[in-house]
Design a protein around this motif. Sequence first.
Motif, mmCIF file in Angstrom:
data_model
loop_
_atom_site.group_PDB
_atom_site.id
_atom_site.type_symbol
_atom_site.label_atom_id
_atom_site.label_comp_id
_atom_site.label_asym_id
_atom_site.label_seq_id
_atom_site.Cartn_x
_atom_site.Cartn_y
_atom_site.Cartn_z
ATOM 1 N N THR A 184 -7.529 82.936 -28.053
ATOM 2 C CA THR A 184 -8.315 81.902 -28.733
ATOM 3 C C THR A 184 -9.223 81.205 -27.728
ATOM 4 O O THR A 184 -8.819 80.948 -26.596
ATOM 5 C CB THR A 184 -7.360 80.874 -29.381
ATOM 6 N N LYS A 185 -10.459 80.911 -28.136
ATOM 7 C CA LYS A 185 -11.367 80.154 -27.282
ATOM 8 C C LYS A 185 -10.920 78.681 -27.268
ATOM 9 O O LYS A 185 -10.418 78.164 -28.272
ATOM 10 C CB LYS A 185 -12.802 80.263 -27.801
ATOM 11 N N ALA A 186 -11.117 78.031 -26.124
ATOM 12 C CA ALA A 186 -10.682 76.640 -25.952
ATOM 13 C C ALA A 186 -11.851 75.756 -25.549
ATOM 14 O O ALA A 186 -12.563 76.048 -24.590
ATOM 15 C CB ALA A 186 -9.594 76.574 -24.884
ATOM 16 N N VAL A 187 -12.037 74.674 -26.306
ATOM 17 C CA VAL A 187 -13.070 73.676 -26.021
ATOM 18 C C VAL A 187 -12.360 72.332 -25.846
ATOM 19 O O VAL A 187 -11.379 72.058 -26.544
ATOM 20 C CB VAL A 187 -14.096 73.619 -27.184
ATOM 21 N N LEU A 188 -12.821 71.505 -24.926
ATOM 22 C CA LEU A 188 -12.232 70.181 -24.725
ATOM 23 C C LEU A 188 -13.185 69.118 -25.254
ATOM 24 O O LEU A 188 -14.376 69.136 -24.943
ATOM 25 C CB LEU A 188 -11.979 69.935 -23.232
ATOM 26 N N GLN A 189 -12.651 68.208 -26.065
ATOM 27 C CA GLN A 189 -13.463 67.101 -26.586
ATOM 28 C C GLN A 189 -13.386 65.923 -25.609
ATOM 29 O O GLN A 189 -12.300 65.509 -25.211
ATOM 30 C CB GLN A 189 -12.968 66.665 -27.963
ATOM 31 N N ILE A 190 -14.563 65.409 -25.245
ATOM 32 C CA ILE A 190 -14.618 64.286 -24.293
ATOM 33 C C ILE A 190 -15.104 63.035 -25.021
ATOM 34 O O ILE A 190 -15.980 63.100 -25.877
ATOM 35 C CB ILE A 190 -15.491 64.621 -23.066
ATOM 36 N N ASN A 191 -14.514 61.886 -24.650
ATOM 37 C CA ASN A 191 -14.748 60.682 -25.460
ATOM 38 C C ASN A 191 -14.627 59.405 -24.637
ATOM 39 O O ASN A 191 -13.933 59.354 -23.619
ATOM 40 C CB ASN A 191 -13.724 60.635 -26.609
ATOM 41 N N HIS A 192 -15.319 58.392 -25.121
ATOM 42 C CA HIS A 192 -15.156 57.016 -24.646
ATOM 43 C C HIS A 192 -14.897 56.192 -25.896
ATOM 44 O O HIS A 192 -15.595 56.332 -26.890
ATOM 45 C CB HIS A 192 -16.439 56.548 -23.943
ATOM 46 N N ALA A 193 -13.874 55.341 -25.863
ATOM 47 C CA ALA A 193 -13.501 54.595 -27.069
ATOM 48 C C ALA A 193 -14.434 53.414 -27.358
ATOM 49 O O ALA A 193 -14.502 52.939 -28.488
ATOM 50 C CB ALA A 193 -12.066 54.109 -26.955
ATOM 51 N N GLY A 194 -15.146 52.925 -26.339
ATOM 52 C CA GLY A 194 -16.021 51.787 -26.562
ATOM 53 C C GLY A 194 -15.251 50.587 -27.087
ATOM 54 O O GLY A 194 -14.166 50.254 -26.590
ATOM 55 N N SER A 195 -15.778 49.976 -28.152
ATOM 56 C CA SER A 195 -15.142 48.773 -28.702
ATOM 57 C C SER A 195 -13.866 49.077 -29.465
ATOM 58 O O SER A 195 -13.163 48.159 -29.897
ATOM 59 C CB SER A 195 -16.121 48.025 -29.618
ATOM 60 N N ALA A 196 -13.516 50.380 -29.615
ATOM 61 C CA ALA A 196 -12.244 50.749 -30.245
ATOM 62 C C ALA A 196 -11.099 50.751 -29.228
ATOM 63 O O ALA A 196 -9.954 50.971 -29.581
ATOM 64 C CB ALA A 196 -12.359 52.116 -30.910
ATOM 65 N N ALA A 197 -11.432 50.498 -27.954
ATOM 66 C CA ALA A 197 -10.389 50.395 -26.930
ATOM 67 C C ALA A 197 -9.740 49.013 -26.998
ATOM 68 O O ALA A 197 -10.252 48.109 -27.653
ATOM 69 C CB ALA A 197 -10.998 50.619 -25.550
ATOM 70 N N SER A 198 -8.598 48.865 -26.295
ATOM 71 C CA SER A 198 -7.975 47.543 -26.220
ATOM 72 C C SER A 198 -7.627 47.236 -24.768
ATOM 73 O O SER A 198 -7.283 48.140 -23.999
ATOM 74 C CB SER A 198 -6.718 47.474 -27.082
ATOM 75 N N GLN A 199 -7.736 45.965 -24.418
ATOM 76 C CA GLN A 199 -7.508 45.545 -23.040
ATOM 77 C C GLN A 199 -6.084 45.864 -22.582
ATOM 78 O O GLN A 199 -5.856 46.159 -21.397
ATOM 79 C CB GLN A 199 -7.796 44.041 -22.910
ATOM 80 N N GLU A 200 -5.115 45.837 -23.515
ATOM 81 C CA GLU A 200 -3.721 46.153 -23.166
ATOM 82 C C GLU A 200 -3.617 47.571 -22.591
ATOM 83 O O GLU A 200 -2.810 47.825 -21.714
ATOM 84 C CB GLU A 200 -2.799 46.058 -24.394
ATOM 85 N N ILE A 201 -4.420 48.482 -23.107
ATOM 86 C CA ILE A 201 -4.342 49.889 -22.687
ATOM 87 C C ILE A 201 -5.240 50.180 -21.489
ATOM 88 O O ILE A 201 -4.846 50.870 -20.564
ATOM 89 C CB ILE A 201 -4.656 50.820 -23.876
ATOM 90 N N THR A 202 -6.461 49.628 -21.496
ATOM 91 C CA THR A 202 -7.421 49.977 -20.440
ATOM 92 C C THR A 202 -7.349 49.043 -19.237
ATOM 93 O O THR A 202 -7.754 49.412 -18.139
ATOM 94 C CB THR A 202 -8.863 49.922 -20.977
ATOM 95 N N GLY A 203 -6.885 47.816 -19.469
ATOM 96 C CA GLY A 203 -6.891 46.828 -18.394
ATOM 97 C C GLY A 203 -8.224 46.141 -18.211
ATOM 98 O O GLY A 203 -8.420 45.367 -17.276
ATOM 99 N N SER A 204 -9.175 46.438 -19.113
ATOM 100 C CA SER A 204 -10.481 45.777 -19.028
ATOM 101 C C SER A 204 -10.980 45.411 -20.420
ATOM 102 O O SER A 204 -10.491 45.935 -21.428
ATOM 103 C CB SER A 204 -11.493 46.675 -18.314
ATOM 104 N N ILE A 205 -11.960 44.508 -20.455
ATOM 105 C CA ILE A 205 -12.512 44.072 -21.744
ATOM 106 C C ILE A 205 -13.285 45.240 -22.363
ATOM 107 O O ILE A 205 -14.095 45.879 -21.679
ATOM 108 C CB ILE A 205 -13.421 42.837 -21.551
ATOM 109 N N PRO A 206 -13.044 45.547 -23.646
ATOM 110 C CA PRO A 206 -13.767 46.648 -24.286
ATOM 111 C C PRO A 206 -15.277 46.426 -24.265
ATOM 112 O O PRO A 206 -15.742 45.283 -24.247
ATOM 113 C CB PRO A 206 -13.230 46.653 -25.719
ATOM 114 N N VAL A 207 -16.006 47.525 -24.254
ATOM 115 C CA VAL A 207 -17.474 47.474 -24.209
ATOM 116 C C VAL A 207 -18.057 48.164 -25.434
ATOM 117 O O VAL A 207 -17.400 48.995 -26.064
ATOM 118 C CB VAL A 207 -18.013 48.142 -22.926
ATOM 119 N N GLY A 208 -19.296 47.835 -25.750
ATOM 120 C CA GLY A 208 -19.969 48.470 -26.880
ATOM 121 C C GLY A 208 -21.459 48.178 -26.845
ATOM 122 O O GLY A 208 -21.939 47.452 -25.968
#
Length: 334
Positions: A96-120
Motif C-alpha cells: 500500500t502507498k503511504a502518505v503523511l498528513q501534516i497539520n497545524h492546529a492554530g486556534s484549535a490548539a490549547s495551551q494545556e497541550i502546547t504550552g503556548s497561547i494558540p494562534v490564528g
Amino acid sequence: MPYLLKPLQAGSLLLNNRLVMPPMATAKAEPDGKVSSAVLDYYREKSAGGYFSLIIVEHSFIQQAGKASENQLSVADDSVIDGLKRLAAVIQANGTKAVLQINHAGSAASQEITGSIPVGPSAVKNPRKGGVPHELTRQEIGEIVAAFGAAAYRTKQAGFDGVEIHSAHGYFLNQFLSPLTNRRTDEYGGDLPGRIRIHKEVIAAVRAAVGEDFPVLLRLGASDYAEGGTTADDSQIAAKEFEKAGVNIIDISGGFSGYTIPGNNEQGYFAPLSTAVKEAVAIPVILTGGITDVQAAEQLLAQGKADLLGIGRAVLQDSLWAKKAVESQAQSAL
C-alpha cells in the motif's frame, strides 16, 4: 472492470485501485509525538493484504505550538524521522502507498497541550473549540509556512510516497480559508484570493522542499455548513488555484462542521462538494464521508462523484472491510 478496482495515476503516484484509508487520529503516538509500537501495529493491521491502494496517515503536528491533542504524531523535528521511516515501511511492505498528513492546529490548539497561547488568522473565537487565539503577524505567518515546508521535507526523508496538507476540520489553514475566523484586513484576509494566499505559500514551500515529482495532496474543508462560512463555490475557485500551484490530489471533507454533516447520514454525504470540485479541476478528487457499503462505493465512482473514495469509520470497525470490498468486486467482474 468495476470502477473500484481500476488503477489511477496522479502525478508520480500510481494507485492500484480507488480505495483510500483517510487520516484518522489514533492518539497512539508516544507523549512526545514519536512513532510507538502501538502506531506501527495499528497501521500494519489496517494495511494488511494491500487492499487499500493508499493510506493517508493521521494528522501530524509541524511544530509544538500546532499540536492538536495528546499522543498526536509529530513531524516537528528531525528526531522523529527514524520512527516515521518505520511507519512508512510497515505500510509499504503490505503493498500500500503511504502518505503523511501534516497539520497545524492554530486556534484549535490549547495551551494545556502546547504550552503556548494558540494562534490564528484573527483574534476570533474558534467555532469548534471556543478559544480566542493570538492574531498572527506577517512574520509569524512566514515562520509557520516554513514549518510546513520543513515537515514535508522530513516526510520525504522518511520514505513516504507523498504528503498531504491539512486544510479542513477547523484547523489552521481552514481558519484562514473561512470568513468565520479570518477577519484580517491585510493581504491574508478579505476576499477569497486573500484568504487562500497562505495556502498557496504553503504549497510553494512544500514543493520547494520535496521537489517537482513528489506527490502533494491537500485536504480541503470544502464547506463550513454555517451561515457566513465557506461554500462549494468558494472551494471550486480555491481548488483551481491549488491545482495551478502544484497539488496532485484534492481530498474533500467538511470545514468547521468537521468530518460530518449534522443530520445527514447518507453514504458519501460530501458528494455534492466533491462533484463541484471535480467539475473545476483536472486532478483526482477523494470523497470521504459515511461510506460503509461496497455497492454505494461503486455507484459513487460510476456516477463520477469522485475519483477515489476514503473509507474511514467502516475500517475502524472492521479491518477486513477493504479485503471484502475488493474480493466482492473482483468476483462480480467474473
